[in-house]
Scaffold this motif. Structure first.
Motif, PDB file in Angstrom:
ATOM      1  N   UNK A  38       0.957  -1.151  -0.104  1.00  0.00           N
ATOM      2  CA  UNK A  38       0.014  -0.076  -0.102  1.00  0.00           C
ATOM      3  C   UNK A  38       0.872   1.286   0.030  1.00  0.00           C
ATOM      4  N   UNK A  39       1.979   1.336   0.665  1.00  0.00           N
ATOM      5  CA  UNK A  39       3.011   2.359   0.656  1.00  0.00           C
ATOM      6  C   UNK A  39       3.340   2.696  -0.480  1.00  0.00           C
ATOM      7  N   UNK A  40       3.721   1.424  -1.227  1.00  0.00           N
ATOM      8  CA  UNK A  40       4.450   1.684  -2.619  1.00  0.00           C
ATOM      9  C   UNK A  40       3.557   2.336  -3.680  1.00  0.00           C
ATOM     10  N   UNK A  41       1.933   1.560  -3.500  1.00  0.00           N
ATOM     11  CA  UNK A  41       1.112   2.495  -4.389  1.00  0.00           C
ATOM     12  C   UNK A  41       0.673   3.808  -4.004  1.00  0.00           C
ATOM     13  N   UNK A  42       0.825   3.963  -2.696  1.00  0.00           N
ATOM     14  CA  UNK A  42       0.601   5.568  -2.342  1.00  0.00           C
ATOM     15  C   UNK A  42       1.824   6.655  -2.886  1.00  0.00           C
ATOM     16  N   UNK A  43       2.857   5.696  -2.751  1.00  0.00           N
ATOM     17  CA  UNK A  43       4.029   6.749  -3.439  1.00  0.00           C
ATOM     18  C   UNK A  43       3.963   7.057  -4.679  1.00  0.00           C
ATOM     19  N   UNK A  44       3.772   5.971  -5.655  1.00  0.00           N
ATOM     20  CA  UNK A  44       3.852   6.239  -7.085  1.00  0.00           C
ATOM     21  C   UNK A  44       2.332   7.198  -7.685  1.00  0.00           C
ATOM     22  N   UNK A  45       1.329   7.065  -6.743  1.00  0.00           N
ATOM     23  CA  UNK A  45       0.212   7.897  -6.833  1.00  0.00           C
ATOM     24  C   UNK A  45       0.491   9.416  -6.515  1.00  0.00           C
ATOM     25  N   UNK A  46       1.402   9.478  -5.555  1.00  0.00           N
ATOM     26  CA  UNK A  46       1.792  10.918  -5.162  1.00  0.00           C
ATOM     27  C   UNK A  46       2.529  11.551  -6.180  1.00  0.00           C
ATOM     28  N   UNK A  47       3.314  10.862  -6.914  1.00  0.00           N
ATOM     29  CA  UNK A  47       4.108  11.330  -7.953  1.00  0.00           C
ATOM     30  C   UNK A  47       3.612  11.157  -9.285  1.00  0.00           C
ATOM     31  N   UNK A  48       2.456  10.729  -9.555  1.00  0.00           N
ATOM     32  CA  UNK A  48       1.778  10.786 -10.728  1.00  0.00           C
ATOM     33  C   UNK A  48       2.189   9.773 -11.683  1.00  0.00           C
ATOM     34  N   UNK A  49       2.599   8.524 -11.167  1.00  0.00           N
ATOM     35  CA  UNK A  49       3.072   7.264 -12.085  1.00  0.00           C
ATOM     36  C   UNK A  49       1.735   6.382 -11.761  1.00  0.00           C
ATOM     37  N   UNK A  50       1.061   6.037 -12.891  1.00  0.00           N
ATOM     38  CA  UNK A  50      -0.003   5.095 -12.766  1.00  0.00           C
ATOM     39  C   UNK A  50       0.505   3.738 -12.309  1.00  0.00           C
ATOM     40  N   UNK A  51      -0.503   3.170 -11.528  1.00  0.00           N
ATOM     41  CA  UNK A  51      -0.132   1.737 -11.098  1.00  0.00           C
ATOM     42  C   UNK A  51      -1.079   1.022 -12.084  1.00  0.00           C
ATOM     43  N   UNK A  52      -0.229  -0.031 -12.835  1.00  0.00           N
ATOM     44  CA  UNK A  52      -1.069  -0.529 -13.996  1.00  0.00           C
ATOM     45  C   UNK A  52      -1.754  -2.060 -13.575  1.00  0.00           C
ATOM     46  N   UNK A  53      -1.460  -2.355 -12.174  1.00  0.00           N
ATOM     47  CA  UNK A  53      -1.862  -3.637 -11.706  1.00  0.00           C
ATOM     48  C   UNK A  53      -1.247  -4.018 -10.491  1.00  0.00           C
ATOM     49  N   UNK A  54      -1.489  -5.078  -9.807  1.00  0.00           N
ATOM     50  CA  UNK A  54      -1.125  -5.813  -8.957  1.00  0.00           C
ATOM     51  C   UNK A  54      -0.913  -7.282  -9.083  1.00  0.00           C
ATOM     52  N   UNK A  55       0.209  -7.807  -8.757  1.00  0.00           N
ATOM     53  CA  UNK A  55       0.410  -9.336  -9.006  1.00  0.00           C
ATOM     54  C   UNK A  55       0.749  -9.764  -7.429  1.00  0.00           C
ATOM     55  N   UNK A  56       0.024 -10.810  -7.442  1.00  0.00           N
ATOM     56  CA  UNK A  56       0.049 -11.529  -5.956  1.00  0.00           C
ATOM     57  C   UNK A  56       0.840 -12.825  -6.177  1.00  0.00           C
TER      58      UNK A  56
END
Length: 362
Positions: A250-268
């Motif tokens: 979640x922290x990694x996703x939040x970081x990318x969102x703050x710097x305007x890099x889109x998250x293309x998906x999650x791999x489990x």
């Protein structure tokens, strides 16, 4: 009697692209539609790497069009053309690279490098030109994982450009190729960030559709440097189902969102273990964590990978699963992952350039 154009278009709309979730005509992927008497010619260009699908798509559409009243024969050609997607801020694109995909996690040990290696190889199998940058300066592993012999060094061109070695058809650059395997990088943050930028910008990347960047875990100097100075098309987040890994993801996703890099998906990764003796399936690290994480942030759960000894052994042996056993079920999941990632990048590229359609009716 010539066939009705609207009926031919309806036949084309009958096929929904499973990755872009749209029909090919409405989405603008039909580049040419010619109706000449009872003959129909169609040219379709997919905006993401998917050559394993093109022949099947062409055949399905051919059958659908030839079922239209008045059509005697149909010729359908499907190919792929990857375009550059927008990047964060006002950063300029990297020379020789159309799209940079960051593979990241908030926590170590979740299989991020294994995912990055197999993603890159799967994209290449789909017809893309692909490179891998090992951005884990302290613990580079991509050279070993991709089977580069010990002591491999990049050639130097004109005294300033690294020519990346190739492994299994993809271009590879890593700090491990510039230092002894047993030499630790005892560097402070600014030196590490500088090393990353040098590896990225002083490598002579040869016309890549995708550069997969294997990130170190966490949200520190390397991640900040990437966000501020590297033109990234999208980030793929890797996690395991357990709560601790999800917290860091979640922290990694939040970081990318703050710097305007889109998250293309999650791999489990390590979602389920199937006993090789009795076949019993057990969720050792919890169940459904990746799906909850993806749902929380409105992104796709692109893949859920098993905890498999085969994946580990093949990566350690320098032949990741996509290369070692390209037709096995796990490789098929990686191929599906590659097409999903490519499609998400293509959706962003479509925002920057409107498609053109050529239609004639004689």
């Amino acid at each position: 009697m010539s066939p009705d154009r609207s009926a031919v278009e309806a036949a084309l709309r009958g096929y929904q692209d499973p990755y872009l979730k749209a029909d090919l005509l409405s989405a603008g992927f039909v580049r040419q539609l010619d109706i000449q008497g009872a003959r129909v010619q169609v040219a379709i260009r997919l905006p993401y790497a998917a050559t394993s699908l093109t022949a099947g798509i062409a055949q399905m559409l051919q059958f659908a069009i030839e079922a239209v009243p008045g059509v005697d024969s149909a010729q359908v050609v499907v190919d792929c053309d990857v375009q550059a997607a927008p990047v964060q801020g006002n950063l300029e694109g990297l020379a020789g690279v159309r799209n940079i995909i960051a593979v990241a996690s908030g926590k170590g040990g979740v299989g991020k490098s294994t995912t990055a290696a197999n993603l890159a190889l799967a994209l290449a199998r789909e017809g893309a030109r692909v490179g891998v940058l090992d951005a884990d300066i302290y613990g580079p592993s991509m050279g070993l994982m991709l089977g580069l012999p010990e002591g491999t060094r990049p050639q130097v061109r004109d005294g300033k450009w690294f020519v990346p070695p190739r492994a299994h058809g993809i271009q590879v650059m890593s700090m491990a190729l510039l230092a002894d395997d047993n030499t630790p990088m005892v560097w402070r943050g600014p030196m590490v960030s500088g090393a990353l930028l040098q590896l990225l910008t002083q490598t002579d990347w040869d016309q890549l559709d995708y550069l997969v960047v294997d990130m170190p875990p966490g949200t520190g100097d390397i991640q900040l440097t990437l966000a501020q100075k590297v033109p990234v098309s999208g980030a793929l987040i890797v996690t395991t189902p357990q709560d601790i890994a999800l917290l860091d993801a979640r922290k990694a996703i939040e970081m990318f969102r703050k710097v305007s890099i889109p998250v293309v998906g999650v791999v489990e990764n390590m979602a389920v273990h199937v006993c090789s003796n009795c076949g019993h399936a057990e969720h050792l690290f919890g169940e459904g964590g990746g799906e909850r994480l993806a749902g929380q942030y409105g992104v796709d759960l692109i893949a859920s990978m098993p905890l498999s000894m085969m994946i580990r052994q093949q990566a350690d042996g320098g032949k990741p699963t996509v290369i070692a056993e390209p037709e096995c079920q796990i490789s098929m999941i990686y191929q599906d992952m590659a097409r999903h990632v490519g499609a998400r990048i293509a959706e962003r590229a479509a925002q920057a350039a409107a498609p053109q359609i050529s239609i004639s009716d004689d």
